[in-house]
Scaffold this active site. Structure first.
Site, PDB file in Angstrom:
ATOM      1  N   ASP A 254       0.567  -1.053  -0.027  1.00 49.11           N
ATOM      2  CA  ASP A 254       0.089   0.323   0.213  1.00 49.11           C
ATOM      3  C   ASP A 254       1.242   1.403   0.322  1.00 49.11           C
ATOM      4  O   ASP A 254       1.710   1.306   0.122  1.00 49.11           O
ATOM      5  CB  ASP A 254      -0.988   0.465   1.269  1.00 49.11           C
ATOM      6  CG  ASP A 254      -1.516  -0.821   1.219  1.00 49.11           C
ATOM      7  OD1 ASP A 254      -1.903  -1.945  -0.079  1.00 49.11           O
ATOM      8  OD2 ASP A 254      -2.745  -1.008   1.827  1.00 49.11           O
ATOM      9  N   HIS A 395       4.150  -1.971   2.941  1.00 48.68           N
ATOM     10  CA  HIS A 395       3.947  -0.789   2.229  1.00 48.68           C
ATOM     11  C   HIS A 395       5.458  -0.290   1.522  1.00 48.68           C
ATOM     12  O   HIS A 395       6.098  -0.881   2.037  1.00 48.68           O
ATOM     13  CB  HIS A 395       3.887   0.530   3.715  1.00 48.68           C
ATOM     14  CG  HIS A 395       2.828   0.723   4.292  1.00 48.68           C
ATOM     15  ND1 HIS A 395       2.375  -0.540   5.150  1.00 48.68           N
ATOM     16  CD2 HIS A 395       1.921   0.829   4.510  1.00 48.68           C
ATOM     17  CE1 HIS A 395       1.572  -0.780   5.942  1.00 48.68           C
ATOM     18  NE2 HIS A 395       0.388   0.029   4.704  1.00 48.68           N
TER      19      HIS A 395
HETATM   20 ZN    ZN Z   1      -2.774   3.830   3.366  1.00 48.79          ZN
END
Ligand code: ZN
Length: 434
Positions: A254, A395
């Protein structure tokens, strides 16, 4: 069970000459966006994204301004006594390189807090002159007599377009030849902006007027560099062989892309593995090559909103804008249309569900790479918990995640997992139901 061939739609990409074709100022292995995305104690949400121009003096100004806002926000929320007190800071940007010399950047600072009667939106503008190494003001653009002529032009446009919002007395007091306006400029328009509450009521949002430069006598030369339109070849399907009888795992990333995304897609490619990247719309243009490469390698791209606002708190039109703007910009710069949505901060409600056709994807395993600094611990958090058909949240915005991926990918393959995209994972589940 027989092996099934899963067809994945992918793209053959025409990279037209790499330099002149796209509006990309810098290589994507450098930071092109400064990004801070944090969630503290689940009630303090921060998402800050603004461009890196690679012009040292200009970047320093932007860094200082953003740091000031961030510190002010932190001071305020540190006084929060309980988790029921919520606060969200969101900084988003626009970036327009007019030509070699002039750069326009705008920042939109959104602050929402249970301490405030209503959210605050503040707009900031920066027009930088790279040759003279300074930020421009309206008086650098227009001599005094030209600034006098500007007053009725602005007033007339405001009266035509924003009649219902205007506070007439405030407007007449504020708009003068010596006003230091918020503005951007290009070869077509001088655009002047007014923050909510300056000359209008708060609920009117940011007001802007365009004054054609053809009506002005500018002190600076302004021609805009012309960028050729993007061209792509027709999408083709590539074949991937996935054995639905064997375990599968979906790695998901993400908040990117960032300068680290390229490293992650290279590691995946080395092991013939794929993952799903949930991207932010406001990062697509500055990392477009990385996304195209990712798609060409067989990875999946999902939608993670435009600028990482908490979707559950938005109006229906704001929510749709967050999703649609990201779909549109991905289509524009990659030719790809995502079918997946990962809601920001994992926050989801019925309003979000009923206002999108995209398939909503959460996760089973969160190794907390956004918080834990050590890549081995991050990797262990995955490898000790993983089982068949898990979805792992990471991430692609941190170096430690790249290091963790270097451990996780070969270890999972060694354990017999196939590393697949979310759509492939869903297909494997379907095949096993038959
Ligand atoms: Zn996020």
């Amino acid at each position: 069970m027989r092996k099934h061939v899963i067809l994945l739609s992918s793209l053959l990409i025409l990279l037209c000459g790499l330099s002149g074709c796209f509006h990309t100022p810098q290589k994507e292995t450098k930071d092109n966006i400064n990004s801070i995305i944090e969630e503290q104690n689940s009630n303090i949400l921060i998402s800050i994204n603004y461009p890196v121009t690679h012009i040292q003096a200009f970047d320093r100004i932007l860094d200082q301004d953003v740091e000031h806002i961030y510190n002010q926000f932190k001071e305020e929320y540190e006084s929060f006594q309980s988790l029921s007190e919520e606060s969200e800071l969101n900084i988003d940007y626009t970036y327009d390189i007019v030509n070699e010399r002039y750069y326009n950047i705008t920042l939109t600072v959104f602050l929402s807090s249970s301490k405030l009667a209503h959210p605050i939106t503040e707009f900031k503008t920066y027009v930088y002159d790279k040759k003279d190494k300074k930020l421009l003001t309206i008086s650098d653009l227009l001599k005094e007599e030209e600034r006098e002529k500007l007053v009725p032009k602005i007033e007339q446009q405001l009266l035509t377009t924003y009649q219902d919002c205007l506070l007439l007395e405030e407007m007449q007091g504020y708009i003068t030849p010596s006003t230091d306006y918020l503005f951007t400029i290009d070869d077509r328009n001088l655009t002047i902006y007014f923050n909510p509450g300056i000359i209008t009521s708060h609920d009117c949002g940011i007001i802007k007027v365009d004054i054609p430069v053809s009506e002005l006598s500018l002190e600076i030369p302004l021609t805009k560099d012309v960028f050729q339109p993007l061209t792509f070849e027709t999408p083709v399907q590539i074949e991937k062989v996935i054995d639905p009888t064997k375990p599968v795992v979906a790695l998901t990333f993400d908040d990117g892309p960032s300068k680290y995304t390229k490293e992650i897609i290279d590691i995946l490619k080395e092991y013939d593995a794929n993952a799903t990247f949930f991207v932010l719309g406001n990062k697509v243009e500055l990392y477009q090559e990385t996304i195209r490469q990712s798609i060409a390698n067989g990875n999946e791209i999902g939608n993670h909103s435009y600028n990482h606002k908490q979707l559950t708190k938005l109006s229906v039109s704001e929510l749709k804008e967050q999703i649609d703007k990201t779909q549109d910009i991905l289509k524009q710069y990659t030719g790809y249309t995502p079918r997946l949505l990962r809601p920001t901060y994992g926050a989801i409600n019925q309003k979000v569900r009923s206002n999108t056709d995209l398939s909503i994807v959460l996760w089973n395993i969160d190794p907390k790479d956004w918080k834990i600094k050590d890549s081995e611990t991050i990797a262990n958090n995955v490898l000790t918990k993983v089982s068949d058909r898990d979805i792992i949240l990471m991430h692609d915005t941190k170096k430690r995640t790249v290091e963790a991926v270097k451990i996780i990918v070969p270890a999972l393959i060694e354990q017999g997992y196939q590393l697949v995209t979310i759509s492939e994972l869903e297909e494997v589940k379907l095949l096993n139901q038959q």
